[in-house]
Scaffold this motif. Structure first.
Motif: not given
Length: 248
Positions: A115-120, A122-129, A143-145, A198-200
């Motif tokens: 999802e980080m490479q090809f999906g929702a 992509q390009g998102r920094r910060g904390t992602v779950f 965290v930052d990808g 505290s994810p974005e």
């Protein structure tokens, strides 16, 4: 470039060749039911059937629903047989596949990588779950990808129990919960994770992501953005293949 991906879940074992340039399945996936009990040998036979269906002879990436350390050793087995614990999964599955190069990683981590490479994501920094809702709840933290592996936050305590026993898709089905009732449980779980990290962004994956419109609009009070996974239930297969390509 094509690499084979297999996603081992609590209810099914599915796989297909993956087109890594597109981040999508190159052929329609093939699925078998996860055996019960889901012992190492029985599951390995299921993986062999899935890979053999395509006559595949190259590297294979395989997900596992639990903690995987060192790309091989299984440390937890919440939704499969406890005999998996301390098993060298890479050796077992590689042997069962006739010596094919095998890479093993946590199932939610694989879905998150895809999802980080090809999906929702992509390009998102910060904390992602990425959170996968199915037989249990899987989690992948970035965290930052960069992946923080094996978080397994479906086992956070919620109402005195493992969160996944309260808010997984299986819990919805077992207790015949309405979408509204289940969404309220998911909301409480997300609020707990949000309080801790505290994810974005929350990306909601697993098979239920196909029905995101039935429950995501019902979730309120979460500060982070919440979106459905774009690769839906194929994300684990794609991520497994990506990991196999990286290490072979």
């Amino acid at each position: 470039m094509q690499i084979f991906g297999v996603d081992i879940g609590g209810s099914g074992i599915k796989g297909a060749p993956v087109d890594l340039d597109k981040g999508d399945l190159a052929e329609e996936r093939y699925k078998v039911l996860t055996p019960h009990p889901a012992t190492p040998d029985a599951v390995a036979d299921g993986v062999k059937e899935v890979v053999g269906h395509f006559g595949w002879t190259g590297p294979v990436g395989i997900t596992f629903p639990g903690v995987v350390t060192g790309g091989s050793t299984i440390r937890t087995a919440a939704n499969v047989d406890k005999a998996w614990i301390d098993t060298d999964a890479r050796a077992l599955l590689g042997e069962r596949l006739g010596g094919l190069p095998v890479t093993v990683l946590n199932d939610a981590d694989a879905a998150g990588v895809a999802e980080m490479q090809f999906g929702a994501g992509q390009g998102r920094r910060g904390t992602v779950f990425l959170l996968t809702f199915g037989t249990g709840i899987g989690s992948a933290l970035f965290v930052d990808g960069v992946l923080v592996p094996n978080t397994e936050l479906g086992h956070l305590e919620l109402n005195g129990h493992d969160a996944e026993t309260h808010a997984s898709t299986k819990a919805k089905e077992d207790h015949d919960l309405s979408w509204e009732h289940w969404a309220h449980r998911v909301q409480k779980y997300l609020a707990h994770v949000e309080m801790l990290f505290s994810p974005e962004l929350f990306i909601i994956g697993g098979g239920v992501s196909r029905k995101a419109q039935k429950f995501l609009p019902l979730i309120e009070g979460i500060k982070a953005e919440i979106v459905p996974a774009q690769l839906q239930n194929n994300a684990g297969i794609v991520g497994a293949a990506m990991r196999a390509a990286k290490f072979n």
